[in-house]
Design a protein around this motif. Sequence first.
Motif, PDB file in Angstrom:
ATOM      1  N   GLU A  19       0.849  -1.195   0.000  1.00  0.00           N
ATOM      2  CA  GLU A  19       0.000   0.000   0.000  1.00  0.00           C
ATOM      3  C   GLU A  19       0.883   1.243   0.000  1.00  0.00           C
ATOM      4  OE1 GLU A  19      -3.341   0.175   2.757  1.00  0.00           O
ATOM      5  OE2 GLU A  19      -3.129  -1.990   3.110  1.00  0.00           O
ATOM      6  N   ARG A  20       0.431   2.254  -0.729  1.00  0.00           N
ATOM      7  CA  ARG A  20       1.124   3.542  -0.743  1.00  0.00           C
ATOM      8  C   ARG A  20       0.118   4.641  -0.400  1.00  0.00           C
ATOM      9  NH1 ARG A  20       3.925   1.953  -6.287  1.00  0.00           N
ATOM     10  NH2 ARG A  20       6.009   1.331  -5.573  1.00  0.00           N
ATOM     11  N   PRO A  21       0.494   5.595   0.452  1.00  0.00           N
ATOM     12  CA  PRO A  21      -0.430   6.707   0.743  1.00  0.00           C
ATOM     13  C   PRO A  21      -0.635   7.559  -0.505  1.00  0.00           C
ATOM     14  CG  PRO A  21       1.717   7.106   1.750  1.00  0.00           C
ATOM     15  CD  PRO A  21       1.755   5.715   1.209  1.00  0.00           C
ATOM     16  N   ILE A  22      -1.852   8.074  -0.656  1.00  0.00           N
ATOM     17  CA  ILE A  22      -2.152   8.884  -1.843  1.00  0.00           C
ATOM     18  C   ILE A  22      -2.438  10.340  -1.487  1.00  0.00           C
ATOM     19  CG2 ILE A  22      -2.973   6.983  -3.271  1.00  0.00           C
ATOM     20  CD1 ILE A  22      -5.798   7.609  -2.411  1.00  0.00           C
ATOM     21  N   GLY A  29       7.016  -7.192 -22.566  1.00  0.00           N
ATOM     22  CA  GLY A  29       5.866  -6.568 -21.944  1.00  0.00           C
ATOM     23  C   GLY A  29       5.815  -6.833 -20.460  1.00  0.00           C
ATOM     24  N   GLU A  30       4.619  -6.739 -19.883  1.00  0.00           N
ATOM     25  CA  GLU A  30       4.447  -6.873 -18.443  1.00  0.00           C
ATOM     26  C   GLU A  30       3.429  -7.953 -18.133  1.00  0.00           C
ATOM     27  OE1 GLU A  30       3.200  -2.966 -17.392  1.00  0.00           O
ATOM     28  OE2 GLU A  30       5.233  -2.144 -17.383  1.00  0.00           O
ATOM     29  N   VAL A  31       3.655  -8.647 -16.996  1.00  0.00           N
ATOM     30  CA  VAL A  31       2.751  -9.698 -16.562  1.00  0.00           C
ATOM     31  C   VAL A  31       2.692  -9.679 -15.034  1.00  0.00           C
ATOM     32  CG1 VAL A  31       4.626 -11.409 -16.595  1.00  0.00           C
ATOM     33  CG2 VAL A  31       2.246 -12.173 -16.675  1.00  0.00           C
ATOM     34  N   PRO A  32       1.509  -9.857 -14.435  1.00  0.00           N
ATOM     35  CA  PRO A  32       1.432  -9.912 -12.969  1.00  0.00           C
ATOM     36  C   PRO A  32       2.295 -11.047 -12.423  1.00  0.00           C
ATOM     37  CG  PRO A  32      -0.757  -9.646 -13.918  1.00  0.00           C
ATOM     38  CD  PRO A  32       0.172  -9.921 -15.061  1.00  0.00           C
ATOM     39  N   ALA A  33       2.883 -10.823 -11.244  1.00  0.00           N
ATOM     40  CA  ALA A  33       3.785 -11.822 -10.664  1.00  0.00           C
ATOM     41  C   ALA A  33       3.102 -13.163 -10.467  1.00  0.00           C
ATOM     42  CB  ALA A  33       4.318 -11.309  -9.326  1.00  0.00           C
ATOM     43  N   THR A  34       1.800 -13.149 -10.144  1.00  0.00           N
ATOM     44  CA  THR A  34       1.092 -14.398  -9.887  1.00  0.00           C
ATOM     45  C   THR A  34       0.901 -15.231 -11.144  1.00  0.00           C
ATOM     46  OG1 THR A  34      -0.971 -13.150 -10.086  1.00  0.00           O
ATOM     47  CG2 THR A  34      -0.161 -13.597  -7.861  1.00  0.00           C
ATOM     48  N   ARG A  35       1.100 -14.649 -12.325  1.00  0.00           N
ATOM     49  CA  ARG A  35       0.878 -15.373 -13.572  1.00  0.00           C
ATOM     50  C   ARG A  35       2.179 -15.829 -14.243  1.00  0.00           C
ATOM     51  NH1 ARG A  35      -4.390 -15.248 -15.321  1.00  0.00           N
ATOM     52  NH2 ARG A  35      -5.718 -14.693 -13.550  1.00  0.00           N
ATOM     53  N   PHE A  88      11.342  -9.109 -11.935  1.00  0.00           N
ATOM     54  CA  PHE A  88      10.505  -8.111 -11.268  1.00  0.00           C
ATOM     55  C   PHE A  88      10.777  -6.729 -11.847  1.00  0.00           C
ATOM     56  CE2 PHE A  88      10.174  -4.823  -7.995  1.00  0.00           C
ATOM     57  CZ  PHE A  88       8.825  -4.936  -7.666  1.00  0.00           C
ATOM     58  N   ASP A  89       9.695  -5.981 -12.054  1.00  0.00           N
ATOM     59  CA  ASP A  89       9.833  -4.634 -12.613  1.00  0.00           C
ATOM     60  C   ASP A  89       9.424  -3.566 -11.594  1.00  0.00           C
ATOM     61  OD1 ASP A  89      10.241  -2.859 -15.031  1.00  0.00           O
ATOM     62  OD2 ASP A  89       8.168  -2.358 -14.539  1.00  0.00           O
ATOM     63  N   SER A  90       8.201  -3.642 -11.098  1.00  0.00           N
ATOM     64  CA  SER A  90       7.731  -2.599 -10.192  1.00  0.00           C
ATOM     65  C   SER A  90       6.392  -3.012  -9.594  1.00  0.00           C
ATOM     66  CB  SER A  90       7.558  -1.274 -10.942  1.00  0.00           C
ATOM     67  OG  SER A  90       6.600  -1.424 -11.983  1.00  0.00           O
ATOM     68  N   TYR A  91       5.887  -2.158  -8.677  1.00  0.00           N
ATOM     69  CA  TYR A  91       4.538  -2.323  -8.146  1.00  0.00           C
ATOM     70  C   TYR A  91       3.623  -1.326  -8.846  1.00  0.00           C
ATOM     71  CZ  TYR A  91       6.189  -5.269  -4.309  1.00  0.00           C
ATOM     72  OH  TYR A  91       6.723  -6.291  -3.569  1.00  0.00           O
ATOM     73  N   ARG A  92       2.470  -1.803  -9.308  1.00  0.00           N
ATOM     74  CA  ARG A  92       1.513  -0.945 -10.002  1.00  0.00           C
ATOM     75  C   ARG A  92       0.158  -0.996  -9.303  1.00  0.00           C
ATOM     76  NH1 ARG A  92       3.539  -0.959 -15.328  1.00  0.00           N
ATOM     77  NH2 ARG A  92       5.815  -0.823 -15.079  1.00  0.00           N
ATOM     78  N   ALA A  93      -0.561   0.102  -9.348  1.00  0.00           N
ATOM     79  CA  ALA A  93      -1.880   0.171  -8.728  1.00  0.00           C
ATOM     80  C   ALA A  93      -2.806  -0.889  -9.308  1.00  0.00           C
ATOM     81  CB  ALA A  93      -2.472   1.559  -8.919  1.00  0.00           C
ATOM     82  N   GLU A 101       0.098  -4.089  -6.921  1.00  0.00           N
ATOM     83  CA  GLU A 101       0.505  -5.479  -7.083  1.00  0.00           C
ATOM     84  C   GLU A 101       1.858  -5.545  -7.791  1.00  0.00           C
ATOM     85  OE1 GLU A 101      -1.832  -7.855  -9.748  1.00  0.00           O
ATOM     86  OE2 GLU A 101      -2.290  -6.152 -11.052  1.00  0.00           O
ATOM     87  N   PRO A 102       2.637  -6.628  -7.559  1.00  0.00           N
ATOM     88  CA  PRO A 102       3.943  -6.768  -8.215  1.00  0.00           C
ATOM     89  C   PRO A 102       3.784  -7.139  -9.683  1.00  0.00           C
ATOM     90  CG  PRO A 102       3.481  -8.690  -6.855  1.00  0.00           C
ATOM     91  CD  PRO A 102       2.371  -7.720  -6.602  1.00  0.00           C
ATOM     92  N   ILE A 103       4.532  -6.463 -10.524  1.00  0.00           N
ATOM     93  CA  ILE A 103       4.502  -6.692 -11.969  1.00  0.00           C
ATOM     94  C   ILE A 103       5.891  -7.115 -12.436  1.00  0.00           C
ATOM     95  CG2 ILE A 103       4.110  -5.652 -14.234  1.00  0.00           C
ATOM     96  CD1 ILE A 103       1.555  -5.943 -12.620  1.00  0.00           C
ATOM     97  N   HIS A 104       5.951  -8.151 -13.276  1.00  0.00           N
ATOM     98  CA  HIS A 104       7.212  -8.600 -13.855  1.00  0.00           C
ATOM     99  C   HIS A 104       7.289  -8.180 -15.320  1.00  0.00           C
ATOM    100  CE1 HIS A 104       8.816 -11.680 -10.842  1.00  0.00           C
ATOM    101  NE2 HIS A 104       7.815 -11.065 -10.243  1.00  0.00           N
TER     102      HIS A 104
END
Length: 664
Positions: free
Chosen positions: A430-433, A602-608, A630-635, A560-563
């Motif tokens: 979680e990140r504060p907005i 491209g990008e794929v969710p870590a769970t996939r 691993f690339d980053s965390y995305r909303a 969520e983590p994105i690869h």
Amino acid sequence: MRTLNLGIVAHVDAGKTTLTERLLFAAGVIDEIGRVDDGSTQTDTLTLERQRGITIKSAVVSFVIDDVTVNLIDTPGHPDFIAEVERVLGVLDGAVLIVSAVEGVQSQTRLLMRALQRLRVPTLIFVNKIDRVGAQYERSLRSIAERLTPAIIPLGSTSGLGTRSPGFAPYGAVDADFTSGLVDLLADHDDTFLAAYVNDEATVSYRRLRGELAAQTGQALVHPVFFGSAITGAGVDELISGITELLPAAEGDVDSPVSGVVFKVERAPAGEKIAYVRMFSGTVRVRDLLRFDRDEEGKVTGVSVFERGSAVQRASVAAGQIGKLRGLGEVRIGTEIGEQRTTQERHYFAPPTLETVVVPSRSADKGALHVALTQLAEQDPLINLRQDDIRQELHVSLYGEVQKEVIGATLANDYDIDVEFRETTAICVERPIGVGAAVELLPKARSPTTPFLATIGLRVEPAALDSGVQFGLDVQVGSIPTHVFKTVEAFHEAMERTVIETLRQGIYGWEVTDCSVTMIDCDYQAPPRRWPGTTASDFRLLTPLALMGALKQAGTVVCEPIHRFHLEIPSDMFGVTVSALARLRAVPQTQKMQGSSYLLEGEVPATRVHELQQQLPALTRGEGLVECEFDSYRAVRGKIPTRPRTDYNPLNRKEYLLHVMRRV
């Protein structure tokens, strides 16, 4: 005798363990080269490593070259065990990065090189497997220059590529193209050298060129490249010469105050904890009383030092050496002994992005399972054992499915505990907005709604990406209860610790990161009055109420983590593969034709990621290749995932006070 602490790192199956065997054989430590497939190597000693043919735990062996004692650390190559590599990087004097002459630079290779460059670890590159069909010289160099670093120089030529008798011939002073290329490379990083060469080319001798090459390699500015085969031994002698000539030996004063770091922890058969320590300065002797982690200490009951293949008992371990210490029962991986060298924990790779619940097959094993997982977490802290007392569940963090299989097998083989794993899920953050603030005031009288004798006001606001949690004080010194915490610094440290612990579970249950927390109000009850004065627990127990109130006002976004994936497929399989990617929520961003293949990134969710790796062979007739990192965390888009809380839930004031006061 000098000491060189050397790491062998590479993508899985590039030949790290085989090269280690070849180096030990060349140094006369072993009489016969072990085979990974046969489970007969010196460094893969775990039963699981022998069964699976992969390195799971880092291992240290030692050998002597001329006047240099080399402590060689063989590290895992599989990405699921990258945490083992991370712990080793900070103790190295130099590294050999292995690249396959057939597969070239792979995803793990790039991750490792980036980490080595960030740490400025002097690194040689060894292009292995030149005996295999498909091995290429120019393509390997081009791949290294494009995907790792352009600051490379090949130190020899190859012959017999792809045959059983390949060769590697080192360049010398008479090789004009080599010396010219070496001058160009070195001049890019040293203006003084460039000026000397421009003023009088004749005065720059080949000996000076080699000296400058060693100097710039030692500063991690350039990376010499060797070619060879760990199986046949081709190029290994030249690599050994390069290790002693080009990599800097360990530095450190044996008479200075003790300073070292624990990079590995294991347990003896009787359960005694053994700490692997890299010594940076000073000398540790048997029966010494060592201080670590600021206020802890322990007496050293045994010392082993790595010499000529294995660890041997000695009376002491000194600066530059790696030793095994016994008697320090409370040490953990990352513990700094003696004088502190760093102020905060550093990570060079992404943390685990997956987690699962571990359930014993026999309910009677619940207690034993907790003990076993606690011991495994000592060896790998990033397992991040998390206990949910409310649901009586144990959670562990993972890098991937192979790591989960290894944990299950280890529990069965070493602890006689059969377990089952629930579905693997992503670890979100979680990140504060926005900005939020909340104040909990010191009560004027005893109150069931505010039973804590303290005032705490906290402000929460977003911080820079990847900055973690930052805490600061913006209150008057006179409002700080120094009669309880002794000093302002001690108060700051205690509050920071409580803030970080509270933020392990945010509004939706995920850990909060990239967050700045500032104390904006503070007060206390000084004794003697009608009541006892404020205690440390008043501040510790009140902080979660104020902090979660401020965080709720600020609001958070779940990420969520994105690869990032790099996919190579046959051109006629493009349509069916893209359709499969869409079902996995993978998003191709670039595509291009390369011969008869398509390259997709491209990008794929870590769970996939695991599903993608499993489905690819069937989708592409076994011809597809995929690399993910691993690339980053995305909303998160759509429904926001939540994580069940394992604390007393300060978001619910009544529930929190009920549990806290009952516990007190």
